[in-house]
Structure formats: C-alpha cells, structure tokens
Design an enzyme around this catalytic site. Sequence first.
Site, PDB file in Angstrom:
ATOM      1  N   ASN A  88       7.409   2.643  -8.246  1.00  0.00           N
ATOM      2  CA  ASN A  88       6.844   1.328  -8.530  1.00  0.00           C
ATOM      3  C   ASN A  88       6.397   1.330  -9.987  1.00  0.00           C
ATOM      4  O   ASN A  88       5.465   2.051 -10.352  1.00  0.00           O
ATOM      5  CB  ASN A  88       5.659   1.044  -7.606  1.00  0.00           C
ATOM      6  N   HIS A 101       4.752   8.108 -10.797  1.00  0.00           N
ATOM      7  CA  HIS A 101       4.983   8.949  -9.615  1.00  0.00           C
ATOM      8  C   HIS A 101       6.149   8.395  -8.802  1.00  0.00           C
ATOM      9  O   HIS A 101       6.371   7.192  -8.765  1.00  0.00           O
ATOM     10  CB  HIS A 101       3.735   9.018  -8.731  1.00  0.00           C
TER      11      HIS A 101
HETATM   12  P1  5GP Z   1       1.758   3.040  -6.048  1.00  0.00           P
HETATM   13  O1  5GP Z   1       1.431   1.787  -5.286  1.00  0.00           O
HETATM   14  O2  5GP Z   1       0.909   3.174  -7.294  1.00  0.00           O
HETATM   15  O3  5GP Z   1       3.218   3.205  -6.302  1.00  0.00           O
HETATM   16  O4  5GP Z   1       1.397   4.221  -5.058  1.00  0.00           O
HETATM   17  C1  5GP Z   1       0.183   4.898  -5.057  1.00  0.00           C
HETATM   18  C2  5GP Z   1       0.147   5.709  -3.774  1.00  0.00           C
HETATM   19  O5  5GP Z   1      -0.894   6.654  -3.891  1.00  0.00           O
HETATM   20  C3  5GP Z   1      -0.124   4.876  -2.525  1.00  0.00           C
HETATM   21  O6  5GP Z   1       0.968   5.004  -1.619  1.00  0.00           O
HETATM   22  C4  5GP Z   1      -1.414   5.459  -1.969  1.00  0.00           C
HETATM   23  O7  5GP Z   1      -1.428   5.555  -0.565  1.00  0.00           O
HETATM   24  C5  5GP Z   1      -1.486   6.833  -2.635  1.00  0.00           C
HETATM   25  N1  5GP Z   1      -2.847   7.272  -2.884  1.00  0.00           N
HETATM   26  C6  5GP Z   1      -3.850   6.543  -3.441  1.00  0.00           C
HETATM   27  N2  5GP Z   1      -4.966   7.286  -3.539  1.00  0.00           N
HETATM   28  C7  5GP Z   1      -4.655   8.510  -3.036  1.00  0.00           C
HETATM   29  C8  5GP Z   1      -5.419   9.711  -2.862  1.00  0.00           C
HETATM   30  O8  5GP Z   1      -6.598   9.804  -3.190  1.00  0.00           O
HETATM   31  N3  5GP Z   1      -4.763  10.772  -2.328  1.00  0.00           N
HETATM   32  C9  5GP Z   1      -3.448  10.716  -1.957  1.00  0.00           C
HETATM   33  N4  5GP Z   1      -2.913  11.815  -1.424  1.00  0.00           N
HETATM   34  N5  5GP Z   1      -2.715   9.592  -2.085  1.00  0.00           N
HETATM   35  C10 5GP Z   1      -3.308   8.499  -2.626  1.00  0.00           C
END
Ligand code: 5GP
Length: 140
Positions: A88, A101
């Site tokens: 994303n 990521h």
């Molecule tokens: P994005 O929406 O930025 O592509 O994805 C971020 C991801 O990070 C989400 O799927 C969310 O569930 C995960 N995430 C957010 N905070 C944490 C955390 O503290 N620990 C872990 N393991 N995953 C997290």
Amino acid sequence: MHNEKCIFCRIISGEIPSDMVYVDDLFVAFLDIHPTTKGHTLLVPRTHIGSFAELSGDVAAALGDRLRKIAPRIAQAVSASGFNLILNNSADAGQVVPHVHWHIIPRYRTDGLRPWPSTTTSPDELREVAGLITTKLKDI
Ligand code: 5GP
Ligand code: ZN
C-alpha cells in the site's frame, strides 16, 4: 535510519514486541497483528523509508529476492495454496504505517477474499491510458 515515532522502527529495534519470523542485514519480517488470513506477514526494510520510490536500487533488488524466497515458504508453512503480495503506497492506497512494507497474505481455496474489485472500460480508454503510461515510462 531509526524513527522513534514509527511503530515499525520500534518493532525492528525490539522496543515493541512482535512475532518475528525472519531477520537479515536489510530486512525483518513479522506477523501482522490484525491478519487478513492465517500467516499474514509484513516484510519491512530495516531503514525507515516512507515510500516505495524512495528505496535505493540495491535494497529494491534485494527485496525482490527476499519476497521470492520467503513468500512461498510462508504459504507452505501455513498450508496455504497461494499468496498475494501487496504494497500500500500512500494514504489514498491504504498505507497507514509510513514505513514501507510488503504484505504477504497467504491464500486458501475457501477464504472467499477478493482483494479488489474489477471495472469495465472501453478499448479507447485503455489505449488512452496506455499512452499516458508509456510516455511516462520512456525515460527510465
Ligand atoms: P498498511 O495499511 O500501512 O499497509 O499496513 C499496516 C499493517 O500493520 C496493518 O495490516 C496492521 O494490522 C499492521 N500493524 C499495525 N500496528 C502493528 C503492530 O503494532 N504490530 C504488528 N505486528 N502489526 C501492526
Ligand atoms: Zn520506521
């Protein structure tokens, strides 16, 4: 570079606990705390970089190599029959954590997920869009 305000930097440094499944000199991978499916893993460069285009060529190339090796093994480990690789990039694309990521999302025959909807267009519109993109890609 470490960014104290970034949740992924704090996970990488060990300050915030995570279920880490892979580490090397450039990347770490840990389980997503809110998994889309069983085995949903995030592959994250150690350096705090916000967006995909800011990655160096070296790190981007290494990243492709890690995804190629890691994603099929994750799927095998959780008995999935496939996987999606998703990045994303930017808030409008769903990026919440501003540290680049990749989502490795194992897929199962019966999981019922469709990652995104499809639309209908016309040959003229496709040709127009292809023109916009090919023009932009000419100077790579
Ligand atoms: P994005 O929406 O930025 O592509 O994805 C971020 C991801 O990070 C989400 O799927 C969310 O569930 C995960 N995430 C957010 N905070 C944490 C955390 O503290 N620990 C872990 N393991 N995953 C997290
Ligand atoms: Zn960070």
